[in-house]
Scaffold this motif. Structure first.
Motif, PDB file in Angstrom:
ATOM      1  N   ILE A 191      -2.631  -7.649  -1.301  1.00  0.00           N
ATOM      2  CA  ILE A 191      -4.047  -7.386  -1.575  1.00  0.00           C
ATOM      3  C   ILE A 191      -4.309  -5.880  -1.591  1.00  0.00           C
ATOM      4  CG2 ILE A 191      -6.387  -7.655  -0.665  1.00  0.00           C
ATOM      5  CD1 ILE A 191      -5.555 -10.423   0.245  1.00  0.00           C
ATOM      6  N   TRP A 192      -3.745  -5.155  -0.635  1.00  0.00           N
ATOM      7  CA  TRP A 192      -3.910  -3.688  -0.618  1.00  0.00           C
ATOM      8  C   TRP A 192      -3.354  -3.072  -1.892  1.00  0.00           C
ATOM      9  CZ3 TRP A 192      -7.538  -2.135   2.121  1.00  0.00           C
ATOM     10  CH2 TRP A 192      -7.703  -2.429   3.489  1.00  0.00           C
ATOM     11  N   LEU A 193      -2.169  -3.540  -2.313  1.00  0.00           N
ATOM     12  CA  LEU A 193      -1.546  -2.998  -3.537  1.00  0.00           C
ATOM     13  C   LEU A 193      -2.473  -3.165  -4.743  1.00  0.00           C
ATOM     14  CD1 LEU A 193       2.234  -4.008  -3.652  1.00  0.00           C
ATOM     15  CD2 LEU A 193       1.295  -1.732  -3.952  1.00  0.00           C
ATOM     16  N   ASP A 194      -3.077  -4.342  -4.872  1.00  0.00           N
ATOM     17  CA  ASP A 194      -3.950  -4.602  -6.021  1.00  0.00           C
ATOM     18  C   ASP A 194      -5.247  -3.808  -5.919  1.00  0.00           C
ATOM     19  OD1 ASP A 194      -3.028  -8.099  -6.029  1.00  0.00           O
ATOM     20  OD2 ASP A 194      -2.159  -6.395  -7.105  1.00  0.00           O
ATOM     21  N   LEU A 195      -5.795  -3.681  -4.693  1.00  0.00           N
ATOM     22  CA  LEU A 195      -7.045  -2.932  -4.523  1.00  0.00           C
ATOM     23  C   LEU A 195      -6.848  -1.450  -4.829  1.00  0.00           C
ATOM     24  CD1 LEU A 195      -8.575  -4.576  -1.315  1.00  0.00           C
ATOM     25  CD2 LEU A 195      -9.538  -4.620  -3.622  1.00  0.00           C
TER      26      LEU A 195
END
Lengths: 157, 257
Positions: free
Chosen positions: A60-64
């Motif tokens: 999720i962090w990578l996509d955000l």
């Protein structure tokens, strides 16, 4: 709860290093996927649940932080990890199987993110560096486990 | 299994851009941090390259000093031409219809870890700063690329070396026109050169503006090779981009609106 907070913070740091520092130092093609490497390092240590949570949060962090659809990284990384946990439990165990699992997971992840524009050697190169990172993180955890975790926590079952 | 289902749910919500405000906030908070880390690595890489290439740097330095001297006299000649041009315009009462230097948006490059083809970079400015899709990006008088995607706090710049970018160009010396397309890395291919049209090695190629996509007069690069002359087939020329696309640092976005 404490381990979730720990995983949230460590994954933010990994994403910052992966997206800003390592892509400049090693080049985009050789940039290791630190989030996947960290999740697989936990998988190598038989901390499968923690690995899945880490892959979920890190994805999720990578996509955000990037421009891809939020959730795509989590789906591919959690999906790959679940698959290889099944393989480890019921089919193959060992060092070679662990290496293959990281390379295949990273290749699947890149395929979902970049489509079909990359060639085979790029997948292999990225998979190799990610595997190397996973092994380094694994050894760091093994060596310094008593500093990271309270004495009741054991790595090997 | 529950985490896989949760990821799928988040992915479905992500398809509808549900997380845009969270993404914007994160980008706003972490832009300076990421830029700082990226510049630290870039400086480290430059330092390593410097010490490993000391001999080459010395040779390059000597040739640059010679080039500098000839450029100084060229600048003087151009200044005289500019003065002459101004006087002629005044006499003919031609007014400036477009000033492309107004309203430039300064942006910092943050790399793009998700793009393994290295044909795009992320900028730390987005729609809230006036950037929109299709805006052109320059560094000095060098054409760098076109904005491909935007969010509120960041945007994706498609570099001039991207094979997805096609734009019209013109040879400054011979006025030969063609279409430029990126070739991954640091080269651009100038295609559709008509047989009989002259294009020479070391000629400078600039944007012509004929396609309406890119403003005219921005430098694309220098020709390094030309394909063999043939009566039937359209020719190609390889252009070496003069700006370092792997280390852009700061660039300017020219808003089209």
């Amino acid at each position: 709860m404490k381990r979730v907070i720990f995983l949230i913070f460590i994954n933010i740091v990994l994403v910052l290093f992966q997206s800003s520092m390592f892509s400049e130092l090693f080049g985009v093609a050789s940039n290791p996927n630190l989030v996947l490497a960290f999740a697989f390092a936990l998988y190598f240590l038989d901390l499968d649940d923690m690995g899945i949570i880490s892959a979920f949060i890190g994805g999720i962090w990578l996509d955000l932080f990037g421009f891809s659809i939020v959730g795509i990284s989590s789906v591919t990384m959690v999906g790959s990890l679940l698959f290889f946990i099944y393989v480890k439990r019921y089919l193959f165990r060992g060092f070679a199987s662990n290496i293959v699992s990281v390379i295949v997971s990273q290749s699947v992840y890149l395929l979902f993110l970049n489509g079909n524009v990359l060639n085979f050697s790029q997948y292999l190169k990225s998979g190799f560096y990610t595997t190397l990172s996973a092994i380094v993180i694994y050894y760091i955890f093994r060596k310094f486990s008593r500093y990271f975790f309270p004495s009741g926590y054991r790595f090997s079952k | 299994m529950k985490y896989l289902l949760a990821s799928l749910l988040i992915f479905i919500l992500g398809l509808f851009n549900f997380f845009a405000p969270i993404r914007g906030t994160l980008h706003f908070i972490f832009n300076p941090v990421q830029y700082g880390l990226q510049q630290t690595s870039a400086n480290l890489v430059q330092g390593i390259n410097f010490y490993s290439n000391l001999r080459n740097i010395y040779v390059q330095n000597m040739s640059l000093l010679e080039e500098k001297e000839s450029l100084i006299s060229e600048v003087q000649r151009l200044k005289d031409l500019e003065e002459e041009n101004k006087i002629l315009k005044q006499q003919l009462e031609i007014s400036e219809y477009f000033d492309s230097e107004k309203g430039l948006i300064l942006a910092k490059t943050l790399g793009n870890f998700a793009d393994l083809t290295a044909t795009s970079v992320i900028l730390d400015k987005g729609t809230s700063h006036g950037v929109s899709t299709g805006d052109i990006v320059v560094k000095g008088r060098h054409f760098v690329g076109i904005i491909k995607e935007t969010t509120t706090q960041r945007s994706v710049l498609e570099l001039v070396t991207s094979p997805n970018l096609l734009f019209s160009v013109i040879d400054m010396e011979t006025k030969t026109e063609g279409l430029a397309k990126g070739e991954f890395g640091t080269t651009v291919m100038m295609e559709r050169i008509l047989p009989g049209e002259l294009v020479n090695v070391k000629d400078y190629i600039v944007t012509s503006g004929r396609d309406g996509k890119v403003l005219p007069g921005y430098l694309v690069g220098e020709i390094t090779s030309v394909s063999e002359e043939s009566a039937e087939v359209l020719r190609n020329a390889s252009i070496s981009v003069l700006v370092d696309v792997n280390n852009l640092g700061r660039v300017f976005v020219i808003p089209q609106k």
